[in-house]
Design an enzyme around this catalytic site. Structure first.
Site, PDB file in Angstrom:
ATOM      1  CE1 TYR A 117     -19.162 -20.610  17.310  1.00 58.97           C
ATOM      2  CE2 TYR A 117     -16.938 -21.691  17.329  1.00 58.97           C
ATOM      3  CZ  TYR A 117     -17.965 -21.164  17.813  1.00 58.97           C
ATOM      4  OH  TYR A 117     -17.619 -20.300  19.217  1.00 58.97           O
ATOM      5  CB  ILE A 150     -10.476 -19.132  22.523  1.00 59.96           C
ATOM      6  CG1 ILE A 150     -11.842 -18.448  23.108  1.00 59.96           C
ATOM      7  CG2 ILE A 150     -10.075 -20.292  23.422  1.00 59.96           C
ATOM      8  CD1 ILE A 150     -13.132 -19.285  22.902  1.00 59.96           C
ATOM      9  CE  LYS A 187     -12.517 -14.935  13.378  1.00 60.60           C
ATOM     10  NZ  LYS A 187     -12.225 -14.343  11.963  1.00 60.60           N
ATOM     11  CB  SER A 188      -6.100 -15.955  14.052  1.00 56.87           C
ATOM     12  OG  SER A 188      -5.258 -15.514  12.794  1.00 56.87           O
ATOM     13  CG  ASN A 232      -4.082 -13.508  17.920  1.00 53.13           C
ATOM     14  OD1 ASN A 232      -3.854 -12.378  18.017  1.00 53.13           O
ATOM     15  ND2 ASN A 232      -4.921 -14.040  17.013  1.00 53.13           N
TER      16      ASN A 232
END
Length: 269
Positions: free
Chosen positions: A42, A222, A224-225, A234
């Site tokens: 990442y 998990i 993603k945000s 979430n």
């Protein structure tokens, strides 16, 4: 290193804007997240680590996971230990709570790679060992080679890709099945059955998808945000109680839509 069990809802951090994750991680920890997931590929471990270190939340209360070994990763299987140490250094932490094998491909040679994860665990650099994107056969092989117990298996998992076989395997062998892409990158919003359940509970389709996953034994998510509003949305899914009819409705969906589908994925071998 945190001593708590893996928190069931965490923050995924993959994106095209690595620097945004310093503030995004701080925000998530302020909201209540205690499980942060990143990866070597990442290119944001340094930013994620800075967010953890500069948060008001004590490091011992945060479960940190990262990953290495992928097609563009260490060019030698015997160099994986170096990659592990480099990830921990980039995070700026003394250790991480969970370290995954990211993909069982390219430089992944089980007999060479997995003992290096064991050694890092023995040295206190990592607390637990996990794998990502494995098949049951590859899981069997990894469990035979590893001295450490397998803590988690991270896979794409959502209502449009129901990982029944891998979920059964996780429940049988006592490890977590950690769901990435848990809202199918928004595709759950287009499913009429999920729309109806969301309306019934005054929730969003994303929350319904997450709540459905969280209703399963041995499953963590998990999503993603990087934005605060979506992080809060979430995180609130943990409080959404679907009834048996809701769960059965989603269980009965017959989709087979994989979002992350590289050629090196073992399901394509």
């Amino acid at each position: 290193m945190a001593n708590s069990a893996l928190p069931q809802i965490g923050l995924g951090t993959v994106s095209d804007d690595p620097p945004e994750w310093t503030q995004a991680v701080r925000t998530a920890l302020d909201i209540g997240y205690r499980h942060i997931d990143t990866a070597q590929m990442y290119d944001n471990e340094a930013y994620v680590g800075e967010g953890i270190r500069t948060s008001a939340v004590d490091r011992d209360d945060v479960f940190v996971a990262t990953k290495t070994v992928y097609p563009d990763g260490p060019d030698r299987p015997e160099g994986v230990r170096d990659a592990i140490d480099e990830s921990v250094d980039r995070l700026g932490l003394d250790s991480v709570d969970l370290f995954y094998v990211h993909w069982p491909s390219d430089v992944y040679e089980p007999e060479t790679v997995l003992p290096q994860f064991d050694a890092a665990r023995d040295d206190g650099v990592i607390g637990r060992v996990g794998v990502c994107n494995f098949t049951p056969e590859l899981l069997d092989e990894a469990r035979e080679i590893l001295d450490a117990p397998l803590t988690a298996h991270q896979v794409e998992f959502h209502p449009l890709l129901q990982q029944d076989e891998l979920l059964e395997y996780a429940q049988e062998h006592g490890h977590w099945l950690v769901a990435y892409c848990p809202i199918a990158r928004g595709k759950v919003y287009d499913v009429p059955e999920i729309q109806d359940i969301a309306e019934k509970h005054d929730a969003t389709p994303a929350q319904v998808s997450l709540a459905w996953l969280l209703s399963k034994e041995n499953v963590a998510v998990i999503p993603k945000s990087s934005g605060e509003a979506h992080q809060r949305e979430n995180f609130a899914a943990a409080d959404l109680a679907l009834d048996d009819e809701d769960i059965a409705t989603i269980d009965s969906l017959e989709y087979d839509e994989r979002i992350i589908d590289p050629d090196h994925g073992p399901w394509n071998w």
